[in-house]
Scaffold this motif. Structure first.
Motif, PDB file in Angstrom:
ATOM      1  N   PRO A 221       0.816  -1.221   0.000  1.00  0.00           N
ATOM      2  CA  PRO A 221       0.000   0.000   0.000  1.00  0.00           C
ATOM      3  C   PRO A 221       0.850   1.271   0.000  1.00  0.00           C
ATOM      4  N   VAL A 222       1.875   1.289   0.837  1.00  0.00           N
ATOM      5  CA  VAL A 222       2.698   2.503   0.908  1.00  0.00           C
ATOM      6  C   VAL A 222       3.356   2.764  -0.442  1.00  0.00           C
ATOM      7  N   LEU A 225       0.679   3.853  -3.075  1.00  0.00           N
ATOM      8  CA  LEU A 225       0.154   5.194  -2.806  1.00  0.00           C
ATOM      9  C   LEU A 225       1.203   6.252  -3.109  1.00  0.00           C
ATOM     10  N   SER A 226       2.464   5.988  -2.720  1.00  0.00           N
ATOM     11  CA  SER A 226       3.425   7.056  -2.985  1.00  0.00           C
ATOM     12  C   SER A 226       3.775   7.125  -4.462  1.00  0.00           C
ATOM     13  N   LEU A 228       1.524   6.691  -6.789  1.00  0.00           N
ATOM     14  CA  LEU A 228       0.402   7.481  -7.306  1.00  0.00           C
ATOM     15  C   LEU A 228       0.613   8.957  -7.018  1.00  0.00           C
ATOM     16  N   TYR A 229       1.033   9.240  -5.789  1.00  0.00           N
ATOM     17  CA  TYR A 229       1.216  10.647  -5.428  1.00  0.00           C
ATOM     18  C   TYR A 229       2.267  11.288  -6.327  1.00  0.00           C
ATOM     19  N   TYR A 233      -0.015  13.535  -8.654  1.00  0.00           N
ATOM     20  CA  TYR A 233      -0.375  14.759  -7.937  1.00  0.00           C
ATOM     21  C   TYR A 233       0.790  15.682  -7.654  1.00  0.00           C
ATOM     22  N   ILE A 243      11.681  13.710  -1.939  1.00  0.00           N
ATOM     23  CA  ILE A 243      11.064  12.378  -1.901  1.00  0.00           C
ATOM     24  C   ILE A 243      11.643  11.507  -3.008  1.00  0.00           C
ATOM     25  N   ILE A 247      13.849   8.066  -2.562  1.00  0.00           N
ATOM     26  CA  ILE A 247      13.395   6.759  -3.067  1.00  0.00           C
ATOM     27  C   ILE A 247      14.459   6.139  -3.955  1.00  0.00           C
ATOM     28  N   LEU A 250      17.291   4.953  -1.749  1.00  0.00           N
ATOM     29  CA  LEU A 250      16.955   3.780  -0.940  1.00  0.00           C
ATOM     30  C   LEU A 250      17.019   2.514  -1.777  1.00  0.00           C
ATOM     31  N   LEU A 286      10.778  -1.753   4.319  1.00  0.00           N
ATOM     32  CA  LEU A 286      11.467  -0.503   3.969  1.00  0.00           C
ATOM     33  C   LEU A 286      12.350  -0.719   2.742  1.00  0.00           C
ATOM     34  N   MET A 289       9.878  -1.343  -0.448  1.00  0.00           N
ATOM     35  CA  MET A 289       9.010  -0.249  -0.864  1.00  0.00           C
ATOM     36  C   MET A 289       9.567   0.546  -2.049  1.00  0.00           C
ATOM     37  N   VAL A 319      -9.424  12.319  -7.990  1.00  0.00           N
ATOM     38  CA  VAL A 319      -9.269  11.093  -7.211  1.00  0.00           C
ATOM     39  C   VAL A 319      -9.993   9.936  -7.877  1.00  0.00           C
ATOM     40  N   PHE A 323      -8.190   6.496  -9.027  1.00  0.00           N
ATOM     41  CA  PHE A 323      -8.490   5.214  -8.388  1.00  0.00           C
ATOM     42  C   PHE A 323      -9.400   4.324  -9.219  1.00  0.00           C
TER      43      PHE A 323
ATOM     44  N   GLU B 162     -11.966  13.012  -0.414  1.00  0.00           N
ATOM     45  CA  GLU B 162     -10.809  13.161  -1.297  1.00  0.00           C
ATOM     46  C   GLU B 162      -9.673  13.896  -0.604  1.00  0.00           C
ATOM     47  N   LEU B 169      -2.027   9.837   0.677  1.00  0.00           N
ATOM     48  CA  LEU B 169      -1.007   9.720  -0.361  1.00  0.00           C
ATOM     49  C   LEU B 169       0.268  10.441   0.073  1.00  0.00           C
ATOM     50  N   ALA B 172       2.070   8.498   2.694  1.00  0.00           N
ATOM     51  CA  ALA B 172       2.751   7.326   2.121  1.00  0.00           C
ATOM     52  C   ALA B 172       4.063   7.735   1.472  1.00  0.00           C
ATOM     53  N   SER B 173       4.051   8.871   0.770  1.00  0.00           N
ATOM     54  CA  SER B 173       5.284   9.217   0.068  1.00  0.00           C
ATOM     55  C   SER B 173       6.331   9.780   1.024  1.00  0.00           C
ATOM     56  N   ILE B 177      11.244   9.427   2.804  1.00  0.00           N
ATOM     57  CA  ILE B 177      12.106  10.422   3.458  1.00  0.00           C
ATOM     58  C   ILE B 177      12.379  10.004   4.898  1.00  0.00           C
TER      59      ILE B 177
END
Lengths: 423, 460
Positions: A221-222, A225-226, A228-229, A233, A243, A247, A250, A286, A289, A319, A323, B162, B169, B172-173, B177
């Protein structure tokens, strides 16, 4: 007079040139063939190494799935003071031990095999009888025909090693049908032990499964979701840049560093859960991900903008677009990345050594917080044992691990081929 | 209270709220046919479900953290607790034993003194568990009622849901960090403690490594010289492994992309990928059990008597094989990024395929290949299991590949899986080694990614 001489000279030169060129060309073509051959040799070397490794492991592994067993009857009726009620309480094995099951088994072995029986039946073999009784308490009223692990000495003697006297004895027992080398069903259902004759991988396998479960429910999920973000977005600013950088970094950090993190942070927070699948799963999550995020972003990027535009045009919110439309279309790609990441986590050893999953655990973990081992760590621990029986057992465990990994990778390839879409 | 029960409870109540709110939204539509809902009934459902689930989960988490403290303090107030020994390890063990029995995880206790504590423990656990259960349900109902009462046909449920999704979201991101920060903080913190005991100069420039995890008193900085470890790491990971991996990986990539027919490539490429998917512990076992004895016999056959079964060359060779698919896929990518026109141009001039590859493709793809090699080196020096199983423990500062050598990752494992206490400089030195490893691999990756990025843009 001069004309023919002239043509002769010209054709002479041309012929010489052609010969020279042909020679050069031949040389260059040879070089090309040699280069091509070198390339093939490189690939062939890798393939041969792989084949060598697999054949090496599986040929030793086949022996690891077998063990030497001694067969005799254990009369259980009336031999012990224990009733079925005690068996229903916690720790029934302890109850059987107190009731003197070990002595009963020893006595039965002596009657069946002769006075040397002490050295013939593996230490702790009575536990297998105990397990059978716990599973089926009605055995207490009858005779149990046991197939128990031979002692390490006897097993070695059957292979043709060790003292001559023992080898003689092994030969006699084999001819009487009391000692057999047979496929060890229990190898897949027992746990770690001190003797290679009575070890099994179920404890480690169950630990691996529990650990993988935690890893999956945290990292998937993490990660999704990240992804997607970041893809749908995220504004272009310093935060998102940070971020992204973290990533990508990591994903390339050595796995042992994650072990250090798990040791310094997770074990400091939950000191009682040392070597538990919960902590192992958190540490591996970790690590997994970033893999999921990176493959997820690629899958999301591959969904054409026209689909988003169409959904937005009929009044869906952002959204809803993401989704209901983008995520389902990207899911096969994300799943492929997830399976590959999980396969890597399944084979990972170093970070789990750091958080104490190298402990000797003789029973399968009862839950996410119980001490446990995992398959690769079990392999590592057995590889340190000098007993020759352990070499075979280690290879057998490796075969099991590789089968799991091949299945996972096969599933990933299947998913990739099945759902690969060209837009 | 076991966390799973609270978790199930929160999810169950949320589901219930979701269904109730959704049917309520449908009812709005039915009771007044002309009215238009602002949001779909599903969003009303989600709104209420969130208001039930999130507070309940937060409370359950909090309760799981504080209730053990409360339980212990109530047990301490019991007269039976006065029989316990004073503070210390023994006391902790007894409490843990009694607790395990009270929770039904164990059958009996070893220490007789713990026997009296079982009943108080059971009492306290039941008491605080029921409090937790009741309050969780109350919190869930309060949240649910608050949300449910706000439902109206023109209620902006979708906007609110929303907004919550966006928050999720973002959280999660941020995990990435947080992980990076966690790594840096945990490494820096312990490294600073280590450097408080051993001078960084001794550590970075000393040539003698023999920490004793059992020693007491002030550590001798002279025992913590990490140069032999750095040398072993570089020698095995960046020299021997790369001597194997670079030519083989590069030639594999060239063969697979330039010469092999489609069918051949389809068979051989997955084979290379399998090589990358084999767990490192399997490679380590293979190195220690099969390759190392072969290497030793070969070395002794050519007259090197000092050859041992734990040798740098065995670990390096196997590590090189492990890295081959990595190098080949990076080289593959960067060769594929060279424009087809350059290749066609060279072939049209009459160059053979090998000349085109050597004189056109490789030079053009060189930055990408170099970056790939750097990533491969970073992976090789961070690799643990192969060196742990095949390289050896002795810190030798030698160039003889047949001798045993140790690496940074080996020492991290050795220091942290030993018996030493967590405050001992030998244990802490593992974190300092981890810090060095982290910084070096980070630098290599960073430069490599930069090179790849810049180079990719050059042709697009």
């Amino acid at each position: 007079m001069s004309e023919p001489a002239m043509t002769e000279t010209t054709s002479d030169v041309q012929a010489r040139r052609r010969a020279l060129m042909d020679k050069g060309l031949a040389r260059r073509r040879t070089a090309d063939r040699r280069f091509r051959w070198l390339g093939f040799a490189a690939v062939a070397f890798s393939a041969l190494m792989l084949a060598f490794l697999l054949i090496n492991m599986s040929s030793a592994g086949i022996a690891g799935f077998q063990r030497s067993e001694v067969r005799f009857d254990v009369p259980l009726a009336g031999a012990m003071q224990i009733d079925a009620k005690r068996l229903a309480q916690p720790d029934p094995m302890g109850g059987l031990e107190l009731a003197g099951l070990e002595k009963v088994v020893e006595g039965a072995a002596k009657t069946a095999l002769g006075p040397e029986a002490d050295d013939l039946v593996g230490q702790g073999a009575w536990r297998e009888v105990a397990t059978a009784i716990v599973e089926d308490p009605s055995l207490l009223g009858g005779t149990y025909s046991a197939s128990l692990p031979a002692s390490d000495d006897l097993a070695a003697a059957q292979r043709g090693e060790g003292e001559p006297a023992m080898q003689q004895l092994a030969k006699r027992l084999v001819s009487e049908g009391k000692l057999v080398r047979t496929f060890d069903k229990g190898f897949l259902s027992r746990s770690d032990a001190t003797s290679p004759q009575s070890v099994g991988i179920w404890g480690a396998l169950k630990g691996s499964i529990l650990t993988m479960f935690i890893t999956l429910i945290l990292a998937f999920p993490v990660g999704v979701l990240s992804a997607l973000y970041l893809e749908e977005y995220a504004p272009k600013n310093r935060w998102t840049e940070w971020i992204e950088i973290s990533i990508n970094n990591l994903a390339a950090v050595p796995s042992i560093i994650f072990g250090l993190l798990g040791l310094a942070v997770f074990l400091a927070l939950f000191p009682h859960y040392r070597s538990a699948p919960l902590i192992g799963g958190m540490t591996l999550a970790l690590m997994t991900m970033p893999v999921i995020v990176i493959s997820g972003r690629n899958a999301i990027k591959a969904v054409p903008p026209s689909i988003r535009d169409a959904a937005l045009a009929i009044g869906a919110s952002k959204v809803q677009v993401v989704f209901n439309h983008v995520l389902p279309l990207a899911l096969p790609g994300i799943l492929t990345g997830t399976i590959i990441g999980m396969a890597r986590a399944l084979g990972e050893t170093a970070p789990l050594l750091m958080i104490g999953m190298r402990a000797f655990v003789a029973s399968p973990p009862s839950g996410f917080t119980a001490p446990s081992s995992v398959l690769p760590v079990q392999i590592f621990l057995w590889s340190d044992e000098i007993d020759r029986g352990f070499v075979e057992r280690t290879s057998a465990a490796i075969v099991v691990l590789l089968v799991f990994l091949l299945l996972m990778n096969g599933l990933a390839i299947y998913l990739r081929n099945r759902f690969e879409k060209r837009w | 209270m076991s966390p799973s029960i609270l978790l199930l409870l929160a999810f169950g109540l949320s589901l219930f709220g979701w269904l109730a709110a959704r049917s309520r939204a449908w009812a709005f539509r039915k009771s007044a046919p002309g009215v238009r809902l602002h949001s779909l009934p599903n969003f009303h459902g989600w709104y209420v479900a969130l208001w039930i689930g999130v507070p309940a989960l937060l409370f359950a988490l909090l309760w799981n953290a504080i209730s053990p403290v409360l339980i212990t303090s109530q047990v301490m107030a019991d007269p039976a607790a006065s029989l316990l020994p004073g503070f210390g390890f023994e006391r902790e063990t007894m409490l843990a034993e009694a607790r395990a029995v009270a929770e039904g995880r164990a059958f009996g206790v070893f220490n007789e003194e713990a026997q009296g504590l079982i009943a108080p423990y059971r009492e306290a656990i039941t008491f605080y568990d029921s409090i937790g259960l009741v309050v969780t349900i109350l919190v869930a109902f309060a949240g649910g009622a608050f949300a449910f009462l706000r439902l109206k046909p023109d209620f902006t449920a979708r906007t609110r849901v929303e907004r919550a999704v966006m928050g999720l979201l973002l959280i999660a991101s941020l995990v990435a960090i947080l992980t990076t920060i966690g790594i840096i903080v945990s490494l820096v913190f312990e490294t600073v403690r280590f450097f408080g005991m051993v001078s960084p100069l001794d550590f970075l420039f000393g040539t003698h490594w023999s920490p004793d995890p059992m020693s007491s008193g002030t550590p001798d900085g002279a025992d913590y010289g990490a140069i032999p470890l750095f040398w072993g790491t570089i020698y095995i990971g960046a020299i021997i492994a790369m001597i194997v991996a670079i030519p083989l990986g590069l030639m594999s990539a060239i063969f697979l992309t330039q010469y092999a027919s489609n069918g051949v490539r389809k068979v051989l490429k997955p084979l290379l990928e399998i090589l990358a998917g084999v767990p490192t512990v399997v490679y380590g076992y293979f190195a220690a059990l099969t390759v190392a004895p072969m290497v030793r016999d070969a070395a002794q056959a050519i007259g090197i008597s000092s050859a041992s079964t734990e040798s740098a060359v065995a670990a390096g060779l196997v590590m090189g094989v492990m890295i081959i698919p990595f190098v080949s896929s990076m080289a593959d990518d960067s060769i594929a990024a060279v424009p087809q026109a350059m290749r066609d141009g060279s072939l049209a001039m009459g160059a053979t395929t090998s000349e085109t590859i050597r004189k056109v493709l490789i030079p053009a793809a060189l930055p990408g290949i170099v970056a790939g090699v750097m990533l491969a080196v970073s992976r090789a020096i961070g690799e643990t299991m192969i060196v742990v199983m095949a390289a050896g423990a002795s810190a030798n500062l030698t160039a003889n590949p047949f001798e045993s050598m140790t690496t940074v990752t080996f020492q991290i494992v050795a220091m942290l899986t030993g018996e030493g206490s967590f405050d001992h400089p030998a244990t802490l030195s593992a974190f300092a080694l981890g810090m060095v490893l982290f910084l070096v691999t980070l630098t290599l990756n960073f430069i490599a990614l930069r090179v790849v990025k810049r180079y990719r843009e050059a042709y697009e």
